[in-house]
Motif scaffolding. Structure first.
Motif, PDB file in Angstrom:
ATOM      1  N   THR A  40      95.192 -79.281 -44.539  1.00 15.55           N
ATOM      2  CA  THR A  40      96.413 -78.474 -44.625  1.00 15.55           C
ATOM      3  C   THR A  40      96.869 -78.320 -46.066  1.00 15.55           C
ATOM      4  OG1 THR A  40      97.784 -80.441 -44.278  1.00 15.55           O
ATOM      5  CG2 THR A  40      97.215 -79.128 -42.317  1.00 15.55           C
ATOM      6  N   ASP A  58      99.648 -75.690 -40.929  1.00 14.62           N
ATOM      7  CA  ASP A  58     100.027 -76.756 -40.000  1.00 14.62           C
ATOM      8  C   ASP A  58      99.825 -76.346 -38.536  1.00 14.62           C
ATOM      9  OD1 ASP A  58     100.749 -78.888 -41.731  1.00 14.62           O
ATOM     10  OD2 ASP A  58     102.649 -77.896 -42.174  1.00 14.62           O
ATOM     11  N   ALA A  59     100.166 -75.112 -38.206  1.00 12.87           N
ATOM     12  CA  ALA A  59     100.038 -74.653 -36.815  1.00 12.87           C
ATOM     13  C   ALA A  59      98.573 -74.655 -36.381  1.00 12.87           C
ATOM     14  CB  ALA A  59     100.644 -73.256 -36.661  1.00 12.87           C
ATOM     15  N   ASP A  62      97.440 -78.264 -35.964  1.00 11.59           N
ATOM     16  CA  ASP A  62      97.988 -78.791 -34.707  1.00 11.59           C
ATOM     17  C   ASP A  62      97.174 -78.289 -33.518  1.00 11.59           C
ATOM     18  OD1 ASP A  62     100.029 -80.138 -36.031  1.00 11.59           O
ATOM     19  OD2 ASP A  62     101.533 -78.576 -35.649  1.00 11.59           O
ATOM     20  N   ARG A  63      96.818 -77.006 -33.534  1.00 13.76           N
ATOM     21  CA  ARG A  63      96.021 -76.428 -32.450  1.00 13.76           C
ATOM     22  C   ARG A  63      94.670 -77.128 -32.361  1.00 13.76           C
ATOM     23  NH1 ARG A  63      91.953 -73.810 -31.447  1.00 13.76           N
ATOM     24  NH2 ARG A  63      91.400 -73.356 -33.594  1.00 13.76           N
ATOM     25  N   GLY A  66      95.139 -80.605 -30.904  1.00 13.20           N
ATOM     26  CA  GLY A  66      95.481 -80.503 -29.487  1.00 13.20           C
ATOM     27  C   GLY A  66      94.317 -80.117 -28.597  1.00 13.20           C
ATOM     28  N   ARG A  80      97.143 -83.159 -44.166  1.00 13.27           N
ATOM     29  CA  ARG A  80      96.241 -83.665 -43.129  1.00 13.27           C
ATOM     30  C   ARG A  80      94.821 -83.194 -43.402  1.00 13.27           C
ATOM     31  NH1 ARG A  80      99.127 -81.987 -37.739  1.00 13.27           N
ATOM     32  NH2 ARG A  80      99.640 -80.178 -39.007  1.00 13.27           N
TER      33      ARG A  80
END
Length: 188
Positions: A40, A58-59, A62-63, A66, A80
């Motif tokens: 990131t 970030d999105a 996160d995806r 997940g 990250r």
């Protein structure tokens, strides 16, 4: 079809010479595939998406977390970093020698998800030598060096979690041992 190979993970404290070993390994053995991490953090000048890193916001990160797309991931200095799972599995299935250079947290995650992986700990010849290398870089302020040394103490204490230790007294010697391990031949 070539036989499946075992994933090799290289880890160790900051300043031990992991990136130097990996650079030499890539130069002398281009057949070894080194995973490209996703991060990131913003690209630095001269960095190319897909070469040094895959850059994600970030999105997107996160995806990926997940949906299980990352073999491992960790946060460092507010950013990250993670290892995309699919390219690793594809290289292993094709019989390509595959290496990850990751931190202790990531190595522990790989151990959980791929217990057959070979975890190699790169150790300094001594604690004093590690401290000398970190301070001798001259690239970071004293408080950052102290944080790296504190983290190094924790990382050194985790050495027993690894399958084997290579002491970095010679980059060439470490590379020869890693190549033997990656090739699945008896250790030299």
């Amino acid at each position: 079809m070539p036989p499946n190979r075992r994933l090799t993970v290289l880890s160790g404290p900051s300043g031990v010479g992991k990136s130097t070993v990996v650079a030499e390994l890539r130069r002398s053995h281009p057949e070894v595939w080194l995973s490209v991490s996703v991060t990131t953090r913003k690209p630095r000048p001269g960095e190319t998406h897909g070469v040094e890193y895959f850059f994600a916001d970030d999105a997107e990160f996160d995806r990926m977390v997940g949906s299980g797309e990352l073999l491992e991931w960790a946060e460092f200095a507010g950013n990250r970093y993670g290892t995309p799972r699919t390219p690793v599995l594809e290289r292993l299935a094709a019989g390509v020698p595959t290496l990850l250079e990751i931190d202790l947290q990531g190595a522990r995650q790989v151990r959980e998800s791929m217990p057959e992986a070979l975890l190699v700990f790169l150790a300094p010849p001594s604690w004093e030598e590690l401290e000398r290398r970190l301070r001798g870089r001259g690239t970071e302020p004293p408080d950052v060096i102290e944080r790296r040394l504190d983290a190094g103490r924790v990382e050194m204490a985790a050495e027993k979690e690894f399958d084997l230790t290579l002491v970095n007294t010679s980059v060439q010697d470490v590379c020869l041992r890693l190549i033997a391990l990656l090739a699945g031949t008896p250790e030299v």
